[in-house]
Design an enzyme around this catalytic site. Structure first.
Site, PDB file in Angstrom:
ATOM      1  N   SER A   1       0.806  -1.229   0.000  1.00  0.00           N
ATOM      2  CA  SER A   1       0.000   0.000   0.000  1.00  0.00           C
ATOM      3  C   SER A   1       0.836   1.274   0.000  1.00  0.00           C
ATOM      4  O   SER A   1       0.449   2.268   0.602  1.00  0.00           O
ATOM      5  CB  SER A   1      -0.953   0.050   1.210  1.00  0.00           C
ATOM      6  N   CYS A  23     -25.179  -0.058 -12.365  1.00  0.00           N
ATOM      7  CA  CYS A  23     -25.311  -1.515 -12.379  1.00  0.00           C
ATOM      8  C   CYS A  23     -26.318  -1.985 -11.331  1.00  0.00           C
ATOM      9  O   CYS A  23     -27.514  -1.862 -11.549  1.00  0.00           O
ATOM     10  CB  CYS A  23     -23.938  -2.170 -12.221  1.00  0.00           C
ATOM     11  N   GLY A  38     -27.125  -0.396  -8.872  1.00  0.00           N
ATOM     12  CA  GLY A  38     -27.871   0.837  -8.596  1.00  0.00           C
ATOM     13  C   GLY A  38     -29.039   0.995  -9.564  1.00  0.00           C
ATOM     14  O   GLY A  38     -30.139   1.392  -9.169  1.00  0.00           O
ATOM     15  N   HIS A  40     -20.766   0.106 -16.265  1.00  0.00           N
ATOM     16  CA  HIS A  40     -19.953   0.842 -15.283  1.00  0.00           C
ATOM     17  C   HIS A  40     -19.210   1.985 -15.983  1.00  0.00           C
ATOM     18  O   HIS A  40     -18.065   1.803 -16.417  1.00  0.00           O
ATOM     19  CB  HIS A  40     -18.932  -0.092 -14.642  1.00  0.00           C
ATOM     20  N   GLU A  78     -17.777   4.440 -14.763  1.00  0.00           N
ATOM     21  CA  GLU A  78     -16.621   4.935 -14.000  1.00  0.00           C
ATOM     22  C   GLU A  78     -15.292   4.444 -14.564  1.00  0.00           C
ATOM     23  O   GLU A  78     -14.259   5.094 -14.406  1.00  0.00           O
ATOM     24  CB  GLU A  78     -16.735   4.564 -12.512  1.00  0.00           C
TER      25      GLU A  78
END
Ligand code: GLN
Length: 566
Positions: free
Chosen positions: A41, A406, A408, A532, A534
Site C-alpha cells: 500500500s 449496475c 444501482g 460501469h 466509472e
C-alpha cells in the site's frame, strides 16, 4: 545474429519465444520493472502509472503491465473486502485495480495481457505440460514458470509501435509468492540487455518522531534482499511524509549502491495526480530516458498541471452521497471516487463524499442531510439492498439528482416497480428467486448456465441512445460503448408496465435488446446505467454522465436543479 550477445539462441531451436526476443532487439523496445519493498500500500500502482504518464508526454508509446503473485486466476471471484475494486477492461478482463490507475494516467485502453496472476501463469504452464509441449522434461519454476512470465513481457513489447513496457510486480520483495517473478525479471535484464532495462524500487522511509529522524534501515534491508536475488535497482523511490534531507538520501545512495540523483522523493500528497509532477521536478523522466538512451522531446505537462491546479484550487464544495455496502473499504469504489473527482474538478468544485452504509440506515433525512446528489454503486449479494431501495425512493420523491450504477440501476427498477407500478415485493431473481415479479432476472439463454464463473456479461458492449433523452444530452451521441460486469438484466417482460408508469429506457443494446440506461420522466436528473461508466473516466476527459450528475448536484444545492446541457 542481429546484435544479440546476451542470449544464446541455437539456430535449430528458433522457437516463438526467441523470435519475440529477436524482433524486440530490432525494435529496441525498452523495459522498466517496478518492485515494492518494506510494506504494501505504498502507492506502487500510482508511481508506475506516473512514470508511464511522464514517458507518454514525451511522445513515447507506453504500455503498462501488472503481475500479481497470487494463485487466483483473476480477481473476478475475489471479495472486494480482500482485493478492492475489480477493474474491467474493454476486452472483458477482470483485473487488479491498479489497471484503473494505469488507464487514468496514460489514457489508453488496456487488455487481458496487461494483468497477469501467478494463477494464470501456472495454468498456462500446466496446460502445456498436459499437451506434451515440454517433451517429457521435468517442469520446474526455473526455467518453465520464469520463461512463461518473461514471454508475457515480450508479447506486450511486440504490440504495435510500443516504445516502453513498464511492468509492476505486485506484493513486496521478500514474499515467497513473488520470487518466481523477481527471478524472471532478473533473467529478463540479461536477455534484453541491461542497457535496455531499468529496475525501480519503491520503499517506505518512516519518520521516527522521538528520534526526529527518517529511518533508512528498512530500505537498506529491502534492497539487500533484491540484490541477493541479483537485481540491482537503478532508481529508489522513497515514500515518506515529507521531503528527505540530503543526509538520508546520501545514506540510501551509499548503502543501496544507487547514484544520489536516482534516489527520488515520493512524498505524500493530497492529490494523487500530483505524483507525476513531483517526479518530474526531480528529473526522474529525464534520468530514465538518458539511462535508456531514448531520443525524445521534453514532456508537455501543461494540461496535466492545469488539471492538478484546478483540483487543488477549487473552493466551493459539492456533497455527493455514495450509498453502498463496502463503504468502509474505499478501495472497493476506487474508480467511482476517481470519476467523481474528475467530474467535480471539471465543474470547478471540490468533492466531498458522504458515505452511507446501506444496511445501517436509520433516518434518511439525517443521513442524507447536506448531500445534493445520490449515487448508488454496483455490488453483489442481498445485504444492504432494502436500504438502497429506500435511498432511491427518497431521491425520486425529493427530486434529488440520482445516479445508479449496475446494481444501482437494478435497485431503481425494483423501487419503481414496487412503489409506482404497484408490483408489490417486486425483486431481482438474485435476491429472491421465488419473487412473483422478477423485474431483474437472468436472460433466458443464461438460465441453464450453472457454473458461477463465466456467466457474466463482461467488457465493452454497444448501446444505442434515444435522441432527446437525458443520456443523449449527456453523451451528445447516439452510439456508445461502455464496460459491463454483471449477471442479471432488466426483465424485458416488464418493460411496458414500467414505461407506462414513466420510466424511460433511453439506452438499449442493439444486438440483444437489453436495457442499458433508464431514466425517469418527471425528475430533473435520474439516471441508471447497467454498465460501469466509472471505468472510462479520465482526469482530462471526465465521463459525461458523471460530469452532468455533479453539475446537477451543484445546481440542486443552489436551489435550481436543471437538466443536462449538452
Ligand atoms: N449483482 C448484480 C448482477 O450480477 C449487479 C452487479 C454489479 O453491480 N456489478 O447483475
Amino acid at each position: 545474429m542481429i546484435g544479440i550477445t546476451s542470449v544464446n539462441v541455437e539456430k535449430s531451436k528458433l522457437d516463438f519465444y526467441h523470435l519475440l526476443i529477436i524482433i524486440n532487439h530490432v525494435k529496441q523496445v525498452k523495459f522498466i520493472f517496478v518492485t515494492g519493498g518494506v510494506l504494501s500500500s505504498l502507492g506502487k500502482g500510482i508511481a508506475t502509472a506516473s512514470i508511464g504518464l511522464l514517458l507518454k508526454s514525451r511522445g513515447l508509446k507506453v504500455t503498462l503491465q501488472k503481475f500479481d503473485p497470487y494463485i487466483n486466476v483473476d480477481p473476478g471471484t475475489m471479495s472486494p473486502f480482500q482485493h478492492g475494486e475489480v477493474f474491467v477492461t474493454d476486452d472483458g478482463a477482470e483485473t487488479d485495480l491498479d489497471l484503473g490507475h494505469y488507464e487514468r494516467f496514460i489514457d489508453v485502453s488496456l487488455s487481458q495481457d496487461n494483468n497477469l496472476t501467478a494463477g494464470q501463469i501456472y495454468n498456462a504452464v500446466i496446460e502445456k505440460e498436459r499437451r506434451g509441449d515440454y517433451l517429457g522434461k521435468t517442469v520446474q519454476v526455473v526455467p518453465h514458470i520464469t520463461d512463461e512470465i518473461k514471454e508475457r513481457v515480450w508479447r506486450l513489447a511486440n504490440r504495435d509501435g510500443v516504445d516502453v513496457v513498464i511492468t509492476e510486480i505486485g506484493g513486496t520483495v521478500g514474499d515467497i509468492e513473488g520470487l518466481p517473478f523477481l527471478e524472471a525479471i532478473r533473467q529478463f535484464g540479461l536477455e534484453a540487455g541491461r542497457e535496455n532495462v531499468i529496475y525501480v524500487h519503491l520503499t517506505l522511509i518512516p519518520y521516527i518522531k522521538a528520534a526526529r529522524e527518517f529511518k533508512t534501515k528498512p530500505t537498506q534491508h529491502s534492497v539487500r534482499e533484491l540484490r541477493a536475488i541479483g537485481i540491482q535497482p537503478d532508481f529508489i523511490l522513497c515514500r515518506s511524509e515529507s521531503r528527505l534531507p540530503r543526509s538520508a538520501k546520501e545514506k540510501i545512495s551509499l548503502f543501496c549502491n544507487v547514484p544520489y540523483e536516482q534516489v527520488i522523493d515520493a512524498v505524500d500528497v493530497d492529490n494523487i495526480y500530483e505524483i507525476p509532477l513531483v517526479f518530474h521536478e526531480q528529473h526522474l523522466d529525464d534520468l530514465i530516458v538518458r539511462r535508456l538512451k531514448i531520443e525524445c522531446h521534453d514532456p508537455d505537462l501543461s494540461e496535466w498541471r492545469r488539471f492538478v491546479e484546478r483540483a487543488n484550487n477549487a473552493k466551493e464544495e459539492v456533497n455527493i452521497a455514495v450509498c453502498g455496502k463496502y463503504v468502509n473499504l474505499r478501495d472497493a469504489y476506487k474508480s467511482i471516487i476517481e470519476a467523481l473527482h474528475h467530474a467535480a474538478t471539471a465543474n470547478g468544485v471540490r468533492l466531498k463524499i458522504n458515505w452511507i452504509e446501506t444496511d445501517e440506515i436509520t433516518d434518511l433525512d439525517q443521513d442524507l442531510k447536506g448531500s445534493s446528489g445520490i449515487l448508488v454503486p454496483g455490488g453483489f449479494g442481498v445485504r444492504g439492498i432494502e436500504g438502497k431501495i429506500a435511498v432511491i425512493e427518497y431521491a425520486r420523491r425529493k427530486q434529488i439528482p440520482f445516479f445508479g450504477i449496475c446494481l444501482g440501476l437494478q435497485c431503481a427498477v425494483i423501487e419503481f416497480a414496487r412503489h409506482v407500478c404497484g408490483l408489490e415485493d417486486a425483486n431481482s431473481a438474485e435476491f429472491d428467486p421465488e419473487t412473483r415479479y422478477p423485474v431483474i432476472d437472468f436472460m433466458p439463454e443464461q438460465r441453464d448456465l450453472k457454473r458461477y464463473g463465466g456467466t457474466m456479461r463482461l467488457g465493452a458492449w454497444p448501446c444505442r441512445i434515444t435522441p432527446g433523452s437525458l443520456a443523449w444530452r449527456c453523451y451528445g451521441q447516439e452510439l456508445i460503448h461502455e464496460r459491463h460486469r454483471h449477471r442479471y438484466e432488466v426483465n424485458n417482460e416488464y418493460r411496458d408496465t414500467l414505461a407506462q408508469a414513466g420510466m424511460v429506457f433511453s439506452g438499449i443494446n442493439p444486438d440483444r435488446n437489453l436495457v442499458e440506461i433508464i431514466e425517469l420522466k418527471d425528475h430533473p436528473f435520474f439516471i441508471g446505467t447497467q454498465f460501469h461508466p466509472e471505468f472510462k473516466s479520465r482526469p482530462l476527459r471526465p465521463h459525461p454522465i458523471f460530469f452532468h450528475f455533479v453539475k446537477n448536484a451543484i445546481e440542486k444545492a443552489k436551489g435550481h436543479p436543471g437538466k443536462a446541457h449538452s
